[in-house]
Design an enzyme around this catalytic site. Structure first.
Site, PDB file in Angstrom:
ATOM      1  CG  HIS A 161      36.389  46.495  35.317  1.00 40.91           C
ATOM      2  ND1 HIS A 161      36.189  45.199  35.760  1.00 40.91           N
ATOM      3  CD2 HIS A 161      35.999  47.294  36.338  1.00 40.91           C
ATOM      4  CE1 HIS A 161      35.699  45.227  36.982  1.00 40.91           C
ATOM      5  NE2 HIS A 161      35.584  46.474  37.365  1.00 40.91           N
ATOM      6  CG  ASP A 376      57.739  42.025  50.044  1.00 38.38           C
ATOM      7  OD1 ASP A 376      58.608  42.519  49.300  1.00 38.38           O
ATOM      8  OD2 ASP A 376      57.975  41.597  51.186  1.00 38.38           O
TER       9      ASP A 376
END
Length: 434
Positions: A161, A376
């Site tokens: 993070h 994808d």
């Protein structure tokens, strides 16, 4: 079969993927908005892919060599992710851009998509099975591709993070997957690595009014009992109805108002006590001049709304949503600059925060509108995408319920971690009000 038996997953290979072209060798300065998240460690997420989406005859489903080659290309533009978390000569955390690479783990699991689809709820076990163990801890990006016996795949990811927020993380996954799918024909939007755009002013100055509008610290305590984690699915039609009920406000404001009010009632809190709702807000368009859309780093400031429990619990939802919208509308350049200056002057605690939020408080993190499912790699979009673990009581995540081009998409999944004793009542109230 107990899917949480760690013997079920076997690591086949572990390696580091490095950028396939030379990248800058430098210490990348971190802004105060990066530093405050350094003690959060890595954010774990999981994507579930079914091989039934793939055309017959495509036997290269999730071809590891293709994934690695695409990542090596993506890491040229996103080179900080191939670096390591380090410290500069002044003891300040930085990203040491050294091209040592991202951790890439390949595993096999004696499981099927059907075995895990219903159990795809964030838990320490889910993380242990499908998100790579990070060694050394200074690694910024780690990936695990787990092949299931039915032919499906779980892609587990861990991103530190201190390096990036969710917007930047999804930008990277969009790019990596597009390169895997389209090769050199992929469109790559280059990230902006200039974090000095969020440097503190000289001298740092915190506007008194700003301190009442952003919330630098959360208060944690030991949980009063066991915690439970649940997903609540809100359909597209229910979201539309809720937004109308809230006067046509945003999905975030309407959903946050609903969850906050229902949590207060479910917890049966004293009416006179003060309740607080906090949420990280994206500041990219709020500073002057605005940050580049593809600013790569943390660009979040935690805003908050407070009120008496009796007021928030009894108001109509439009009023509660209006409180939240008001806090967002008041976020301007001065508030953001004051927040940056505040964090530059504050001695940061590097220890991970432990415990749960006070029962009067909630923190809502929104991934709404983010391209969560835009991953994808050439074999279809994921059927499910989620955090792998959520263990902090009082933390709520709002997520889209599926790819935007799916029939029926447009709903919201609410991921809630709270006291097990109250979570069934929360669920009852949520659906009763919709």
């Amino acid at each position: 079969m107990n899917i949480m038996d760690s013997e079920v997953v076997q690591v086949v290979e572990s390696s580091f993927v490095v950028p396939n072209e030379p990248t800058p060798r430098e210490g990348l300065w971190l802004s105060p908005l990066d530093l405050i998240l350094a003690n959060r460690g890595h954010t774990p997420t999981v994507y579930l892919y079914s091989s039934s989406n793939v055309a017959a005859g495509d036997d290269g489903f999730f071809d590891v060599a293709r994934l690695k080659e695409a990542m090596a290309k993506a890491l040229v533009a996103f080179y900080p992710l191939a670096g390591r978390l380090g410290v500069d000569n002044h003891g300040r955390a930085e990203i040491t851009c050294n091209g040592e690479g991202a951790l890439f783990v390949v595993a096999r699991a004696d499981l099927t998509v059907d075995d895990i689809k219903d159990d795809f709820k964030p838990s320490p076990e889910l993380r242990r099975l499908f998100v790579p163990r990070i060694e050394p801890a200074s690694v910024i990006l780690a990936i695990q591709v787990t092949f299931l016996k039915c032919g499906g795949v779980v892609l587990g990811t861990a991103l530190h993070h201190a390096a990036i927020d969710a917007s930047s993380a999804f930008h990277f996954f969009q790019t990596w997957s597009a390169i895997s799918k389209h090769g050199d024909g992929a469109t790559v939007e280059l990230p902006c690595h200039d974090r000095t755009l969020l440097r503190a002013r000289s001298p740092p100055t915190v506007h008194p009014d700003a301190l009442s509008r952003f919330y630098p610290k959360l208060t944690f305590s030991d949980p009063s009992g066991p915690l439970a984690v649940e997903f609540f699915a809100i359909s597209k039609d229910q979201v539309a109805s809720l937004k109308r009920l809230c006067g046509g406000t945003s999905t975030f404001c309407a959903m946050s108002a609903l969850v906050w009010q229902c949590a207060l009632i479910a917890r049966r809190l004293p009416p006179d006590s003060e309740t607080r709702l906090t949420f990280p807000a994206n500041i990219r368009r709020r500073v002057r001049p605005p940050l580049p859309d593809r600013y790569f780093g943390n660009a979040l400031v935690r805003l908050g709304v407070t009120g008496a429990v009796r007021d928030v619990a009894s108001e109509d939802l439009a009023s509660v949503a209006g409180r939240i919208k008001g806090a967002i509308d008041r976020m301007d350049d001065e508030l953001v600059r004051s927040a940056v200056d505040y964090w530059e002057m504050t001695e940061l605690d590097s220890r991970p925060a432990k415990g749960t939020l006070l029962e009067t408080d909630l923190q809502i993190i929104s991934w709404l509108g983010m391209p969560m499912y835009d991953a994808d790699f050439g074999w279809g979009k994921p059927g499910v995408m989620s955090r792998a673990e959520s263990i902090r009581g009082g933390f709520v995540y709002l997520m889209s319920d599926g790819p935007a081009d799916d029939a029926g998409a447009g709903g919201v999944r609410v991921l809630m971690c709270m006291e097990a004793a109250n979570i069934n009542e929360l669920e009852r109230l949520l659906y009763e009000k919709l």
